[in-house]
Write an enzyme that holds these catalytic residues in place. Structure first.
Site, PDB file in Angstrom:
ATOM      1  CE1 TYR A 140      -3.298   3.043   0.932  1.00 42.16           C
ATOM      2  CE2 TYR A 140      -1.703   3.315   2.728  1.00 42.16           C
ATOM      3  CZ  TYR A 140      -2.793   3.841   1.888  1.00 42.16           C
ATOM      4  OH  TYR A 140      -3.363   4.905   2.424  1.00 42.16           O
ATOM      5  CE  LYS A 178     -10.237   3.261   6.978  1.00 36.28           C
ATOM      6  NZ  LYS A 178      -9.316   4.368   7.325  1.00 36.28           N
TER       7      LYS A 178
END
Length: 310
Positions: A140, A178
């Protein structure tokens, strides 16, 4: 019109709210609502239209016109630091961002995008927007770093605004979808409301992060659009505060609970940022001079929002 990608997500929906607060509702939200729970982030907001991310990308690559676009806030990405599918991550975060950037450059549309403090990797000092300080720990962070590097090559020749924000530890309203990637404040609040002991990793008084309130993040985004400054900027408070401080503010709001300390998981060792603190030199030099909420201030405001219907 203003386009917000990831507009049903955490930071994107807060940018939509900040635009609404300024009376702006001509907004196209682009997102992937496969996770249908994200719609709750938009129910109290006003937008003109919604488009699926895949359909949007097809139209962008075909060079289709979206009318008079004033700016694109590009917040749409896979933000999971525990996702190791590199092909997915590079397609979703790097390639998609490049397509959108070139679309904006060709039309001189301001392009404001989400980078990340994950670009710095395991540093414990000198979080400075410069190549020698960047060494991501996960794919990421690498996807975000590589796009920043791509932007750096283009910035000197660009005729329109390009600005990237390296978000530090953002927390606040509209992050409930999330799951495990939501903030510590969110999880502590949930545990307390479920009658459980709020939990922190052992050593949490020593783990310090730059926790920045999402309302402040949205404010910085809008300020940059209004002022036309380009570049890549850290977006944190410039202060490192402990996870313990987050817990203390949460317990102070709830007026109950005692922290249960749990062992640090082996799978996170070596892949966990133990310390982050944004260097705000460049952000301040760009002209943004407003103060950022402390953990005590931000968490208290966030708790009031989370428990507004209690």
């Amino acid at each position: 019109m203003i386009i917000v990608t990831g507009g049903a997500g955490f930071i994107g929906s807060n940018i939509v709210k900040a635009l609404n607060d300024k009376g702006i509702t001509d907004i196209l939200v682009v997102d992937n609502l496969k996770d249908g729970t994200k719609f709750v982030n938009l129910v109290d907001l006003n937008i003109a239209d919604y488009m699926d991310k895949e359909d949007f990308l097809i139209q962008i690559m075909a060079g289709e016109d979206f009318g008079d676009v004033e700016a694109i806030f590009h917040e749409g990405a896979c933000s999971s630091t525990t996702e190791w599918d590199g092909k997915y991550m590079m397609d979703n975060n790097y390639q998609y961002s490049k397509e959108l950037l070139h679309y904006c450059l060709e039309r001189e549309i301001p392009f404001l995008y989400a980078s990340s403090a994950a670009t710095y990797g395991g540093r414990t000092s000198d979080f400075i927007e410069s190549r020698e300080y960047e060494k991501p720990l996960n794919v990421y962070g690498y996807s975000k770093f590589l796009f920043d590097e791509y932007v750096r090559q283009i910035l000197p020749e660009a005729n329109s605004q390009i600005v990237g924000f390296r978000y530090f530890n953002v927390y606040g309203p509209r992050e409930g979808h999330k799951g495990s990637m939501a903030s510590v404040a969110f999880h502590l609040n949930t545990q307390l409301n479920n009658g459980e002991s709020p939990k922190l990793f052992e050593g949490s008084e020593n783990f310090k992060r730059d926790f920045v309130y999402v309302g402040d993040v949205a404010d910085v985004n809008l300020w940059f659009l209004e002022n036309g400054v380009s570049g890549i900027f850290n977006l944190g408070t410039g202060r490192a505060e402990s996870f313990q401080a987050v817990a203390d503010a949460t317990l102070a709001y709830h007026k109950k609970g005692q922290i249960e300390y749990i062992p640090f998981p082996d799978k996170l060792k070596g892949r966990y940022q133990a310390f982050t603190q944004a260097d705000l030199t460049n952000l301040r030099a760009a002209g943004y001079d407003k103060p950022f909420k402390t953990v005590a201030e931000g968490v208290t405001e966030y708790m009031a929002w989370l428990n507004r219907d209690a």
